[in-house]
Design a protein around this motif. Sequence first.
Motif, mmCIF file in Angstrom:
data_model
loop_
_atom_site.group_PDB
_atom_site.id
_atom_site.type_symbol
_atom_site.label_atom_id
_atom_site.label_comp_id
_atom_site.label_asym_id
_atom_site.label_seq_id
_atom_site.Cartn_x
_atom_site.Cartn_y
_atom_site.Cartn_z
ATOM 1 N N ASP A 26 0.249 -21.108 15.888
ATOM 2 C CA ASP A 26 0.537 -22.508 16.174
ATOM 3 C C ASP A 26 -0.782 -23.272 16.376
ATOM 4 N N TYR A 48 2.032 -16.575 20.722
ATOM 5 C CA TYR A 48 1.957 -17.844 19.987
ATOM 6 C C TYR A 48 0.982 -17.828 18.813
ATOM 7 N N ALA A 52 4.418 -18.023 15.158
ATOM 8 C CA ALA A 52 4.788 -19.435 15.028
ATOM 9 C C ALA A 52 5.489 -19.722 13.696
ATOM 10 N N SER A 54 8.070 -21.405 13.234
ATOM 11 C CA SER A 54 8.610 -22.769 13.208
ATOM 12 C C SER A 54 7.662 -23.777 12.564
ATOM 13 N N HIS A 59 12.708 -21.880 4.719
ATOM 14 C CA HIS A 59 13.531 -21.020 5.563
ATOM 15 C C HIS A 59 13.314 -19.561 5.153
#
Length: 210
Positions: A26, A48, A52, A54, A59
Amino acid sequence: MIVRWLGHACFYCEGEGVRLLTDPFDPRVGYPIPDVEPDVVTVSHDHYDHNAVSVLKGHPGVLKSPGVHRVCGLEVEGFSVFHDEAGGALRGKNIIFAWKMDGLRLCHLGDLGHLLEEATVKGIGRVDVLMVPVGGVYTIDAAGALKVVEQLKPRLILPMHYRTPHLTFDLGPLDDFTRHFERVRREKVWQGTAESLPPEQEVVVLDYIQ
């Protein structure tokens, strides 16, 4: 196939029409966020700077457990190890992932914190391309990485998880590892096949600025 280093422990590997990404980070890590849309993501552990998912586009299928995984036509195997030398008591578990792509056997060690047991070395088997942490502090250091390289005997070594100007926390320098090798070269991207692997063991230092 193509291998790019996106910083820290994050590599983008493309082959056989599949895009695989390792250990996404991230923004707190300091490198530019990976601007890629992978099909498969491996996560070595739940910190982290490695998990990460996200921040990524699309997808992707996410692999974060040991065992054999079949996804997007690839067989990816995870091996449970530890993030430290105390059996995980300090930083928990870590997963090594190994897979074949375009005839090459790749292995990503994640945040490995110790030398490998013989059973793990045997389970991983042949390694053509090894992604190995060398910066210490949270993982094996340069001396430990050298010993793990001796255990796995890869043809091509891609160092990761070491100090750079972008990284927001301190790790050991790359040179502590690379100075032990005669064959070291720098590339923006590694592109090759099983036939184009170097005849002797070689370290390739990839550029994370894409």
